[in-house]
Each structure stands twice: as C-alpha cells, then as structure tokens.
Enzyme design. Structure first.
Site, PDB file in Angstrom:
ATOM      1  N   ASP A 110      -7.101  -1.705   4.333  1.00 60.95           N
ATOM      2  CA  ASP A 110      -6.179  -2.762   3.917  1.00 60.95           C
ATOM      3  C   ASP A 110      -6.506  -4.109   4.558  1.00 60.95           C
ATOM      4  O   ASP A 110      -5.925  -5.120   4.176  1.00 60.95           O
ATOM      5  CB  ASP A 110      -4.735  -2.377   4.271  1.00 60.95           C
ATOM      6  CG  ASP A 110      -4.258  -1.172   3.489  1.00 60.95           C
ATOM      7  OD1 ASP A 110      -4.683  -1.030   2.333  1.00 60.95           O
ATOM      8  OD2 ASP A 110      -3.468  -0.379   4.029  1.00 60.95           O
ATOM      9  N   ASP A 167       0.879  -1.165   0.000  1.00 63.11           N
ATOM     10  CA  ASP A 167       0.000   0.000   0.000  1.00 63.11           C
ATOM     11  C   ASP A 167       0.924   1.224   0.000  1.00 63.11           C
ATOM     12  O   ASP A 167       2.109   1.111   0.337  1.00 63.11           O
ATOM     13  CB  ASP A 167      -0.869  -0.035   1.259  1.00 63.11           C
ATOM     14  CG  ASP A 167      -1.668   1.242   1.436  1.00 63.11           C
ATOM     15  OD1 ASP A 167      -2.353   1.637   0.487  1.00 63.11           O
ATOM     16  OD2 ASP A 167      -1.574   1.841   2.525  1.00 63.11           O
ATOM     17  N   ASP A 183      -1.312  -0.528   6.125  1.00 61.16           N
ATOM     18  CA  ASP A 183      -1.494   0.009   7.468  1.00 61.16           C
ATOM     19  C   ASP A 183      -2.906   0.479   7.762  1.00 61.16           C
ATOM     20  O   ASP A 183      -3.282   0.641   8.914  1.00 61.16           O
ATOM     21  CB  ASP A 183      -0.543   1.196   7.705  1.00 61.16           C
ATOM     22  CG  ASP A 183      -1.070   2.472   7.051  1.00 61.16           C
ATOM     23  OD1 ASP A 183      -1.460   2.393   5.873  1.00 61.16           O
ATOM     24  OD2 ASP A 183      -1.107   3.514   7.714  1.00 61.16           O
TER      25      ASP A 183
END
Length: 612
Positions: free
Chosen positions: A511, A315, A507
């Site tokens: 996610d 990410d 994080d």
C-alpha cells in the site's frame, strides 16, 4: 506556571502598582513624566531591547517594533498613561500566550512519556540496565511489571496485560502471551516478560512516533503558511500607512499632534499578534488533541487537508478486515486433502504473508526446509517453489493462467488459493478473513460527516470484494488489483474529486505507493508495515478504522477554530483601524483591538486541545 512565567507575572504586578500610583499622584511636568517612565521601563524594557536588537539584525518590522514605536510615540505627545497601559496590557497578553503554548506543549509532552529511559538486557544470565539505543537486534530484554517496553520484539517467555493508552488512546489493557509481537511504548501491567528484540531502537515504534510528533510542526498548513507570508508584508505596509496618516492630513490641517496620535492608534491596532500566534497554536493544539486519541498527524498541512476529505479509499486486508486468515475449505482433485495441504504449506513455508501462515496452521505439520528448493514470491499472484524436486505453483487463478494450467471455477466467498505441481492441477483452498468489529460503524460515521464516496480496492477476487463492500455499505469496489493497479485506480478517483481531497487507508507494504499518491495517506499503525507507516501522512495507532472518522472530525473542528480566529482578528482590527483614522477610536479601543483580540483568539485556539 513555569519559573519564567511567574517572574513575568511578578513584573506585571509591580508595574501595575507603580502605574496606579503614577495615575493617582498629583504630579506635573517632568515629575509626571518620570512617574510614568518608571512603570513603563519596568514592564517594557524587554520589548524595547528586542526591538533595538532586531533592528540591528535587519529585522525591523515585527510586533516589538510596532509596540515600541506606538508607546514611545504616546510619550512624545504627552499621552503617558496610554503609553504605559498599552505596554502593560501587551505584556499581559504575552504572558497569556506563553501559558497557553505551555499547556499545549505539556499535552504533547504527555505523549513523549512513552520514551523508555532504560532497557533490562539479559547477558550471560545477568540483567544489565542499559540505554535502549545500546540494545542490539536479537537481544533478550526483560520487562518487569510496571515498566515500559523499550523496543519492539516477540515474547519468548511470560504473559501479561499491556497498557497501550499512551499509544492508542484505548483504556482497555491488551493481553499478550508467548509468541505475540509487542511494540515499544506499552507498559507491562502484570507479568514479567522476556522479549527478543526484532527492531533496533531507532526503528522501533516508540522512536518513530516521537519523530513524527516532534517534526509535525515543520509541515505547515496552507492557512498557517499564508499567515506567515501575510505578516511579512503586512507589518511594513501598516507602518507606511501610519506615517501617511500622521503626515498627509497634517499638511492640510496643521494639527500635527492630533494626527500623530491617530497614527499611533493605527499602529497599536495593526499589530498582527493574534493571527501570528493563534493560527499555529490552533493547529498545534489539534495535532496534540489527535495524538491523545491515538491518531498521529505528521503536520498541520495534513490536518488541514483531512478536513476536506471527499472520497475515502480503503484497502481490505488488515484495514477493514482483521487480516487473521484461516482455511475454511479444502477441495483436492486427484489427491488427498492432507497431500494438498502439505504441498501448499511446504511451498509457502518461507513466506510471512498472513495467507501463508494460515495454510501452515491448517496443515499442522512442521515444515522440512530440506524438501523445499528455490522459492520465488510473485507479488499479486502467489508463490513458485521447488518441492521434493518438482515445481509447485500456489496462488490465484492468474498465476495458473500464466503457466497454461486450467483451474477449477468456484463461487466460494474468500480468497481462493490454487495449487499445481509439475504442471498438474491439484485443487484449491478457500481462505477467509473476518470483517473488523468497527468497520461498518466507520462507513456510517464517514457518511454522516459528509464524505461523498467510499471505495474498496483489493487484490482479492471480485466476489470476495463485493461481499465485503455489501456487508459494510461501501459505494464502490474494485477487486483483483495488483499494487500498480491500485495506484492507477487512485489516479482515476482523484479526477472525480470536486475540489475536495482523497484519503487512502491501508496497512500493507504493497500500500506504500498508494499512500504516497493519495492527498492524505492513512496507515494502520499497530499492525501496519514500516513502509506503510513511513509513506502515510496520518497513522491510526490502534488499527481501528473508526479512528479515521474521529481524525476527520478533529481536523474540521481545528479548521473551524483557525478560521474563526482569522475572521475575528482581521474584522476587529480593520474596523478599529478605520475608526482610528477618523478619530472615533482612542488608544484604549486600540489596546483592546490588539491585545484583547489576541487573548480571545488564544483562548479560542486552546479549544483545539480539548476536542472530544
């Protein structure tokens, strides 16, 4: 060494002295038997008792049964010294195992020291020392210099430097001030802090870490589970084989004593202690070694899978970038710069998203919530709100497209936030995020470890994603993704693996579905959301992506140690068992193949604790 281990060592020394005395004494017949029985019972009564007790419980085929059968058999055929020595050496190996396991557990116990013993709660101006579990959400706790922070919270008064070594493995203190969020388990080094708790003890960082580490042994690696199943079938198989070695050749040669001796040699060699002990100890050591580096692994299975990582998917925000946004450009259309910022800030005033906070900070005013009506957060799109009685949209280009509002086109690098009010386009803001200092180093380290592909998944614009990917040297980038799109992309990337594993690093709360879907989900622990940490298999406690490369290196070293022990143990045992059947190996070689191999395997397993 514990009191119990010291007692066992004393027992071994007494038995060894009595054994030497029996060897040197010029005795024959029943006196010789009695002389060797004394040290045998001193050192072996526990094994004999455990064997009898387990048989009564229906657990016949274990190492205690094998040792008892082999040594009692040795006495039956007159090999008294061999019977005593086998039991003596076996107990030396057992002591060594307990010391090694104790060392590994003490390493884990060092992490357990982060658990706070008490919390200072301020009630009616008076400090009360209570159990952390009794502190309510929103209570004010006082942390004095040298004390652990017992619960997660926000600093209301004071400033200090925090020792985060136990959580992150980092020796450099972290400075905190009023308004900063702090996590439990850290030690306040300098100032007195007044903290408003934001989580109960059960939901706090320290509680979750302890739970992760304590329960990590429940998730066995494939090789560990294989050894457990292997031992269940292996032990009865070798007992049957030993009976056949004793009986079948004797039917043709008539030499019952010789073949019974060879069967006993076979039994001593076959004990699977080295495998049963060293393999889980290796994984336990690997998990302990990783925890000392600020890397929490939820189980041996995840540590094993991490070693085979082939594709790493990242990410962007909060993972490879700081997640600390700031407005870098304001482009109004038909209104003033201040009016555009005010409209966007009021619409975002109820959101805790980093982008929302950056807009409020750029505006600089204090939001009057009486001017803001119902607010809808639209994941992956933005915010819809009523401001001064008029509908306002603040978000990406897709949000405006859904409402048929044309927006400006821009090539600005950063997150572009468009603003529309009452169906009229008002302009856009550009919000930028800074790449983490160790992000580029992380990608280089992963490549050096042989990771085949690195991919960036982001909900940000394509131009922003490509700029970050180019700066860091990532192989591929997919931008403008909704949470569901990220899952679909991971599904597609999983099909590209060539027998390896896919790790996803993230994080945010969005996610969590992707972390669950990946072979190994890795969450940023210090700033990551609870949902992400809960869904992840590995947690990096200091939010440094470079710890991922360290985690993979630790997992590979641990796996190497595990397979060294498996190959060495089985190789030596099979060789000596074959030699024993043909009369080449004696009981002394059998002792080395059993206890000696176990000691060597345990020594090798403890290296997992010392991984740098």
């Amino acid at each position: 060494m514990t009191h119990s281990q010291k007692k066992d060592l004393a027992q071994i020394l007494v038995a060894a002295v009595l054994f030497v005395a029996a060897v040197l004494a010029p005795l024959n017949g029943p006196w010789k038997l009695a002389a060797f029985l004394v040290p045998y019972l001193v050192i072996g009564w526990k094994v004999l008792w455990r064997a009898i007790r387990n048989i009564l419980r229906g657990q016949v085929f274990d190492e205690n049964f094998l040792m008892a059968l082999a040594t009692v058999g040795a006495f039956c055929i007159g090999e008294y010294p061999e019977g005593v020595f086998v039991m003596l050496f076996y107990q030396v190996g057992e002591l060594f195992e307990h010391v090694a396991v104790g060392k590994s557990r003490r390493s884990i116990a060092a992490l357990m020291d982060i658990r706070p013993d008490y919390a200072n709660v301020e009630r009616d101006g008076v400090l009360e020392q209570v159990d952390p579990e009794e502190v309510a959400l929103g209570d004010i706790i006082v942390v004095k210099p040298g004390e652990k922070i017992p619960l997660d919270g926000q600093i209301m008064e004071g400033r200090s430097s925090l020792d985060t070594m136990a959580l992150t493995g980092e020796s450099v203190p972290r400075d905190v001030d009023v308004g900063d969020n702090v996590i439990s388990g850290c030690i306040s080094l300098s100032g007195l802090l007044k903290i408003r708790t934001t989580k109960s003890f059960g939901e706090s960082t320290v509680s979750k870490i302890l739970d992760l580490v304590e329960n990590s042994a429940m998730n066995k690696a494939k090789s560990e589970a294989f050894i457990t199943r292997f031992a269940r079938w292996y032990t009865p198989a070798v007992v049957i084989a030993a009976v056949l070695v004793a009986v079948l050749p004797s039917l043709f040669t008539g030499n019952w004593s010789h073949w019974l001796h060879q069967a006993l040699v076979f039994l001593v060699v076959s004990c699977p202690c080295a495998l049963v002990i060293s393999v889980p100890l290796s994984f336990f050591g690997g998990i302990g070694g990783a925890s000392r580096k600020g890397i929490l692994v939820k189980g041996a299975n995840y540590l094993e899978q991490l070693a085979h990582t082939e594709i790493v998917v990242f990410d962007k925000t909060g993972t490879l970038t700081e997640g600390s946004f700031r407005v870098t450009a304001v482009e109004p259309q038909g209104i003033s710069r201040e009016a555009l910022l005010e409209t966007a800030a009021l619409a975002e005033s109820y959101s805790d998203h980093p982008i929302s906070r950056s807009i409020l900070e750029a505006w600089g005013g204090k939001a009057d919530h009486s001017r803001v009506g119902p607010v809808d957060e639209l994941p992956g799109h933005g915010v819809r709100a009523m401001v001064d009685g008029e509908p306002v949209l603040v978000g990406n280009g897709r949000l405006l497209e859904q409402h048929d509002i044309p927006s400006a086109k821009t090539d600005a690098i950063g997150t572009v936030v468009h603003v529309a009010k009452n169906g009229t386009y008002l302009g856009y803001l550009v919000i930028s995020d800074r790449v983490k200092d160790d992000a580029a180093e992380t990608i280089r380290a992963l490549k050096a470890l042989g990771v085949r592909k690195t991919v960036l998944l982001t909900g940000d614009r394509q131009a922003v994603g490509e700029a970050v990917a180019k700066e860091l040297g990532l192989d591929d980038v997919h931008a403008e993704l909704l949470p569901g799109d990220k899952v679909a992309m991971v599904e597609a990337l999983l099909k590209e693996t060539n027998g390896g594993k896919l790790a996803f690093v993230g994080d945010g709360i969005n996610d969590a579905p992707v972390l669950s879907r990946a072979d190994v989900g890795v969450a940023m622990g210090a700033m990551g959301s609870d949902a992400a940490i809960e869904a992840a298999d590995v947690v990096l406690m200091d939010d440094k992506p470079s710890k991922l490369a360290k985690a993979i290196a630790i997992s590979r070293r641990t796996n190497t140690i595990v397979w060294q022990n498996i190959v060495f143990s089985l190789g030596v045992k099979i060789l000596v068992m074959i030699l024993g059947v043909f009369g080449v190996a004696t009981m002394w070689e059998a002792v080395f193949a059993d206890v000696g191999v176990m000691v060597i395997a345990i020594c090798n397993a403890t290296r997992a604790l010392r991984i740098k």
